[in-house]
Design a protein around this motif. Sequence first.
Motif, PDB file in Angstrom:
ATOM      1  N   LEU A 282       0.820  -1.211   0.000  1.00 46.44           N
ATOM      2  CA  LEU A 282       0.000   0.000   0.000  1.00 46.44           C
ATOM      3  C   LEU A 282       0.855   1.262   0.000  1.00 46.44           C
ATOM      4  N   VAL A 283       1.971   1.232   0.707  1.00 45.29           N
ATOM      5  CA  VAL A 283       2.865   2.393   0.685  1.00 45.29           C
ATOM      6  C   VAL A 283       3.440   2.596  -0.707  1.00 45.29           C
ATOM      7  N   ALA A 284       3.843   1.511  -1.366  1.00 39.05           N
ATOM      8  CA  ALA A 284       4.369   1.623  -2.726  1.00 39.05           C
ATOM      9  C   ALA A 284       3.307   2.121  -3.688  1.00 39.05           C
ATOM     10  N   VAL A 285       2.056   1.693  -3.489  1.00 44.67           N
ATOM     11  CA  VAL A 285       0.973   2.161  -4.356  1.00 44.67           C
ATOM     12  C   VAL A 285       0.734   3.648  -4.156  1.00 44.67           C
ATOM     13  N   ARG A 286       0.836   4.118  -2.910  1.00 41.70           N
ATOM     14  CA  ARG A 286       0.649   5.550  -2.646  1.00 41.70           C
ATOM     15  C   ARG A 286       1.749   6.393  -3.293  1.00 41.70           C
ATOM     16  N   LEU A 287       2.926   5.828  -3.392  1.00 45.55           N
ATOM     17  CA  LEU A 287       4.042   6.570  -3.972  1.00 45.55           C
ATOM     18  C   LEU A 287       4.156   6.358  -5.477  1.00 45.55           C
ATOM     19  N   GLY A 288       3.511   5.318  -6.001  1.00 44.99           N
ATOM     20  CA  GLY A 288       3.620   4.987  -7.414  1.00 44.99           C
ATOM     21  C   GLY A 288       2.451   5.512  -8.224  1.00 44.99           C
TER      22      GLY A 288
ATOM     23  N   VAL B  99       1.239  10.564   2.596  1.00 49.55           N
ATOM     24  CA  VAL B  99       2.413   9.699   2.515  1.00 49.55           C
ATOM     25  C   VAL B  99       3.517  10.304   1.650  1.00 49.55           C
ATOM     26  N   PRO B 100       3.240  10.816   0.443  1.00 51.96           N
ATOM     27  CA  PRO B 100       4.347  11.365  -0.365  1.00 51.96           C
ATOM     28  C   PRO B 100       5.104  12.490   0.325  1.00 51.96           C
ATOM     29  N   THR B 101       4.377  13.378   1.024  1.00 52.49           N
ATOM     30  CA  THR B 101       5.050  14.484   1.700  1.00 52.49           C
ATOM     31  C   THR B 101       5.926  13.984   2.847  1.00 52.49           C
ATOM     32  N   LEU B 102       5.406  13.037   3.633  1.00 53.69           N
ATOM     33  CA  LEU B 102       6.189  12.494   4.737  1.00 53.69           C
ATOM     34  C   LEU B 102       7.442  11.773   4.239  1.00 53.69           C
ATOM     35  N   VAL B 103       7.284  10.989   3.185  1.00 53.37           N
ATOM     36  CA  VAL B 103       8.435  10.251   2.658  1.00 53.37           C
ATOM     37  C   VAL B 103       9.463  11.201   2.079  1.00 53.37           C
ATOM     38  N   GLU B 104       9.014  12.203   1.353  1.00 48.30           N
ATOM     39  CA  GLU B 104       9.951  13.159   0.753  1.00 48.30           C
ATOM     40  C   GLU B 104      10.691  13.945   1.830  1.00 48.30           C
ATOM     41  N   ALA B 105       9.971  14.360   2.871  1.00 52.89           N
ATOM     42  CA  ALA B 105      10.633  15.108   3.949  1.00 52.89           C
ATOM     43  C   ALA B 105      11.656  14.244   4.672  1.00 52.89           C
TER      44      ALA B 105
END
Length: 303
Positions: A102-108, A192-198
């Motif tokens: 699910l995390v990969a889907v949110r980022l993909g 999720v994208p903002t948290l991962v990028e930060a």
Amino acid sequence: MAALTPLSTDPVSTAPVATPVRTARRRPRYWRGAVLTVAGLYFLTPLVSSFVFTVQVPNQGITFEAYSGILSAEGFTESLFLSLSLAAATIALALLLVVPALVAVRLGPPRLRAVVEVVCMLPLVVPPIALVTGIATVLRWGPDHFSRTPLYQTFLAVQNESFPVVLVLAYTVLALPFVHRSLDAGLRAVDVPTLVEAARNCGAGRLYVILRVILPNLRSSLAGASFLTLALVLGEYTVASLLGFRPFAVWIVSVSGAEARMSVAVSLLSLLITWALLLVLSRAGTGSSAAVSAAPTPVPGKE
């Protein structure tokens, strides 16, 4: 009635003209109490009737022998421990599969979300009897086609009665819809994208991002998914019975013929234990989420 605020008497005053302020009347919600009462009677009446059946014996009056003899019943401890072990392994495997997906889907690409959702929802469409038939067919390949190969030992290992791995795999498939729904709802509330990028900009690795950034924001969703999986494993009967294993649900049915009152008593106790675990997991998930949102997440190498 609309309440009017007094107007200024000063002709030179530049204060805005007062507008009527409407006070909202609180209407009584009698229907809510009626719905809750009907729902409470619907759920509590069978439970009370079952409890009366376990404690009231004809020509003997009130007795609690059905509850006092549970711990000493043959197979109770072994079956309960087996179900709890299977539940723990199923929860770990299901979360290990669904969370990264699910995390990969949110980022993909967004189009992959529909594919993952359809795959996770398939166990709701396929009946358990069809699933266990397919599993039994695959297990028969061992003695039929792989008896002279090292792979035959693998077929024997996954069917070990002390800890049948094949049940963990089957329960993981059955739990996918519930785990997916719970975690997907939690991820929808997190950017999720903002948290991962930060976190990546601060020098955190991918594993650290998942363990220390994403998962702390999903404590309540993880608790809900774990509880649903636990309830599924403790109450599942079809797959385990047809494959010839004897976890907790199968044991309850097996003793119902000779000890009907004890089987009902065990079912009531398991239901109460499940409710208690639900309360504990929900409180733990809510408290952990509040603590995580109040405290910043440290990143290695950054002060």
